[in-house]
Every structure is written in structure tokens, then in C-alpha cells.
Write an enzyme that holds these catalytic residues in place. Structure first.
Site, PDB file in Angstrom:
ATOM      1  N   TYR A   1       0.926  -1.240   0.037  1.00  0.00           N
ATOM      2  CA  TYR A   1       0.041  -0.101  -0.304  1.00  0.00           C
ATOM      3  C   TYR A   1       1.017   1.326  -0.076  1.00  0.00           C
ATOM      4  O   TYR A   1       2.116   1.180   0.559  1.00  0.00           O
ATOM      5  CB  TYR A   1      -0.826  -0.016   1.228  1.00  0.00           C
TER       6      TYR A   1
ATOM      7  N   GLU B   1      -3.796   7.326  -3.875  1.00  0.00           N
ATOM      8  CA  GLU B   1      -3.525   5.826  -3.200  1.00  0.00           C
ATOM      9  C   GLU B   1      -3.485   5.046  -4.452  1.00  0.00           C
ATOM     10  O   GLU B   1      -3.993   4.627  -5.362  1.00  0.00           O
ATOM     11  CB  GLU B   1      -4.921   5.733  -2.407  1.00  0.00           C
TER      12      GLU B   1
END
Ligand code: GDP
Ligand code: MN
Length: 354
Positions: free
Chosen positions: A101, A189
Site C-alpha cells: 500500500y 493512493e
């Protein structure tokens, strides 16, 4: 403005962030054509602005054209948490060794940017933050200094990414930072950021929120806009210049001021209701604005009741009341309306309503 995944990937590509080759489609036939072009196996991905598409069945792997067709048929038109899939993205499937991530966003309370990197990707980052907060490496980035290569290295080391992924991840973090700053985003993101079986690091998903205040220096954002407004309620509200966001509940909300509108959503939720929308008619709202607001709300057939919450400052109570009366003449409203009217000239306003 929130971008769809495929738009986010197009935006990433401008900053040389590696993404898979693919194309979007609005019909089953076009999806199969894109799949043929991308080369099998492919992933067929629902384009909706909501997370957890994978779990909802909106992301499927296809090994050949027949499977691609079946998945496209199932996914187009699918309802994912109230979002109907009108477009799909088809890309060449990746062989995933690891899912990570990475993100940059604004931390308003710290008055700095916040970088987050984790070796636990591919899952809801909110649940990682809850269950295993130590698994997320965080770093505040001073807006003046920016992200240095050393910062990127420290983040990757703190997050404990695998050795093979380090160089690729450091490179992508620096590009993602450029995308965030030069691309005027409020959020970028990548979840998952993957390490492939052959050792490459690569963005498999994209979540990008552009800062509308910077739109004046990005004429190229126009191409995103048409598609990003697919919710017909939001499109109508935009035409009328209203600050409106469609939600899934049954109580139509009209308030003046974003703070009051948000508090109203909270209060409605607290007493067991659910809001159908956020709508801020602003500080100097007049009869015309109120009519427009009621018109937009009345076109949403999920709305079973309407709650108008107005605190008059600049806005005058009689203008609000006249707007409601006028709107009732113009719009056929079946839902009952509850009105809280306070502040400047509230008495006059209530008299008109009475
Ligand atoms: P989200 O569920 O909305 O966040 O959608 P993502 O794009 O993040 O995809 C969800 C999950 O689907 C990923 O975490 C992967 O596990 C899987 N997935 C997506 N693309 C691929 C791919 O190209 N290959 C493989 N093997 N899995 C994929
Ligand atoms: Mn994802």
C-alpha cells in the site's frame, strides 16, 4: 473531483508510474475487444467510485474471450453499494507475488502532507490501521521541502517491504509524490501496489482525488469531468450550481453552510435515519436557490422525506420561506417536508410558511 480507477491510472501514467496496459468499455462487445487487445489473461474491473469492488464481485479474472464476455455481462449494470456500474476497465492480468500500500494525502491537523506505506496491501487500509497500526509506516512531509529520495527509502524500510521491491517502490513513491504535487491532488493512493513474480513493482489500483481549487491551471481535467459526473442527480445539481453530493438514504437534506449540512447528516443518522444527499445552498441563498434545491431533491425517487435546516445569517428567513412556497408551486412534491428555520427574520419566514 474523485477520479475513477481507469482515470487515476491514466493520470499516474503521465507521471511515469507503471500501470497495466488496458482500456475501458461501456458495452460487453467493447469489453471483449479490449480484452483481446490487452492479451489474456485479463482482469475485468467495475468502474465505480467506491472501495471493496473486489469483495463485491466487481473484479474478475478472465483467461479467454468467453470468460471475458461472461464477466463483462455480469459486471456491467451491477450495483455495488448503491453505485451502478456503467463502465468497466479491462487490463492485462498481473502475477502477484506481494501486495503493498502507498499513499499521499493532506493531514490538515498537522498542516503537512502525510505519506503512508505498508507491506499489508490489497486489504482495506482502515482495517489495517485498526488491527495492526504498526504495519503502516507514516511520515509527515513538509510542503516546502517535499519528499526526498532519502524519505522514500526510509518509508519503504520502515514499512518492511521485501528486498526485491525496494528500488521499484522508492522510484514509484517519488513519482507518486510528483503526481500528488504537480498533479494538484488531495489524495493519491495505490492499493495494492504489487511486486510481480518477475520482480517488478507496479500500481494495480488507483485512487485519485483532484483539488478542484487548482482546476484553473488544468484545462486537461475537463476530459475527466464529463464522466465523473455520471450520477444524474449530481449532474442536475451541478447545472444549477448547487453544492450537492448524492448519498444512499431516504431523507433529502437541504441546509445552508457546509458545516450545518454535515451536522444535519450526523443528526439524521443519530436518530436512525439515513440521508439521501448532502446539499449546501450556501450563505446568501435566495428563493431561486431554494427552488433549485427542492427540484434536484424531488428528482431522487429514494427520497421519502425532506429536512430543511436553515440558520439565517446573511440568508433571510422570508427569502427561504418564499423559495419553499415558490418551489411547491413549480415542483410536484410528494414527500413530507420538515423545516427548521432560525436566525435572521425567522419569524417573518415562519409566518409566510404558516
Ligand atoms: P478494490 O477491491 O476496489 O480495491 O479493487 P482492486 O483493484 O484493488 O482489486 C482488488 C483485488 O483484486 C486486488 O487486491 C488483487 O488481489 C485482485 N486483482 C486485481 N487485479 C489483479 C491482477 O491483475 N491479477 C491478479 N492475480 N489479481 C488481481
Ligand atoms: Mn484497491
Amino acid at each position: 473531483m474523485d477520479l475513477f480507477e481507469y482515470q487515476g491510472k491514466q493520470y499516474f501514467a503521465r507521471f511515469d508510474i507503471p500501470v497495466s496496459a488496458g482500456g475501458y468499455a461501456d458495452t460487453v462487445d467493447a469489453a471483449v475487444a479490449e480484452a483481446d487487445k490487452a492479451g489474456y489473461p485479463v482482469v475485468v474491473k467495475a468502474q465505480v467510485q467506491v472501495g471493496g469492488r473486489g469483495k463485491a464481485g466487481g473484479i474478475k479474472l478472465a483467461n479467454d474471450a468467453t470468460e471475458a464476455r461472461t464477466h463483462a455481462e455480469n459486471i456491467l449494470g451491477m450495483d455495488i453499494k448503491g453505485h451502478v456500474v456503467r463502465r468497466i476497465w479491462v487490463e492485462h492480468a498481473s502475477d502477484i507475488a506481494k501486495e503493498y500500500y502507498a499513499s499521499f494525502t493532506l493531514d490538515r491537523s498537522a498542516k503537512k502532507h502525510l505519506a503512508m506505506v505498508s507491506a499489508k496491501g490489497g486489504v482495506d487500509i482502515e482495517s489495517v490501521a485498526e488491527e495492526d497500526p504498526g504495519a503502516i509506516a507514516k511520515m509527515h512531509i513538509d510542503p516546502v521541502d517535499g519528499l526526498t529520495e532519502a524519505d522514500a527509502r526510509r518509508l519503504v524500510a520502515d514499512a518492511g517491504l521485501d528486498a526485491e521491491a525496494v528500488e521499484g517502490a522508492v522510484d514509484i513513491l517519488q513519482k507518486l509524490w510528483r503526481c500528488y504535487v504537480e498533479g494538484d491532488a488531495d489524495l493519491v493512493e495505490i492499493n495494492p501496489l504489487i511486486l510481480t513474480d518477475d520482480g517488478k513493482v507496479h500500481a494495480l489500483d488507483a485512487k485519485v482525488t483532484l483539488d478542484d481549487n487548482a482546476a484553473f491551471r488544468h484545462p486537461e481535467w475537463e476530459e475527466f469531468r464529463g464522466v465523473a459526473q455520471l450520477d444524474p442527480r449530481e449532474a442536475r445539481a451541478k447545472e444549477k450550481g448547487l453544492q450537492y453530493i448524492g448519498l444512499d438514504g431516504s431523507v433529502g437534506i437541504i441546509a445552508n453552510g457546509a458545516g450545518l449540512a454535515m451536522s444535519t447528516l450526523d443528526v439524521v443518522n443519530q436518530v436512525g435515519g439515513s440521508a439521501a444527499n448532502f446539499l449546501d445552498i450556501g450563505g446568501g441563498a435566495n428563493a431561486e436557490t431554494m427552488t433549485d434545491a427542492l427540484e434536484v431533491i424531488s428528482t431522487d425517487d429514494k427520497v421519502k422525506s425532506i429536512f430543511i435546516n436553515i440558520f439565517g445569517g446573511i440568508t433571510k428567513g422570508e427569502d427561504v420561506a418564499n423559495g419553499i412556497v415558490e418551489a411547491l408551486g413549480r415542483v410536484k412534491l410528494t414527500a413530507p417536508i420538515v423545516i427548521r428555520l432560525d436566525g435572521t427574520n425567522a419569524e417573518q419566514g415562519r409566518a409566510i410558511l404558516a
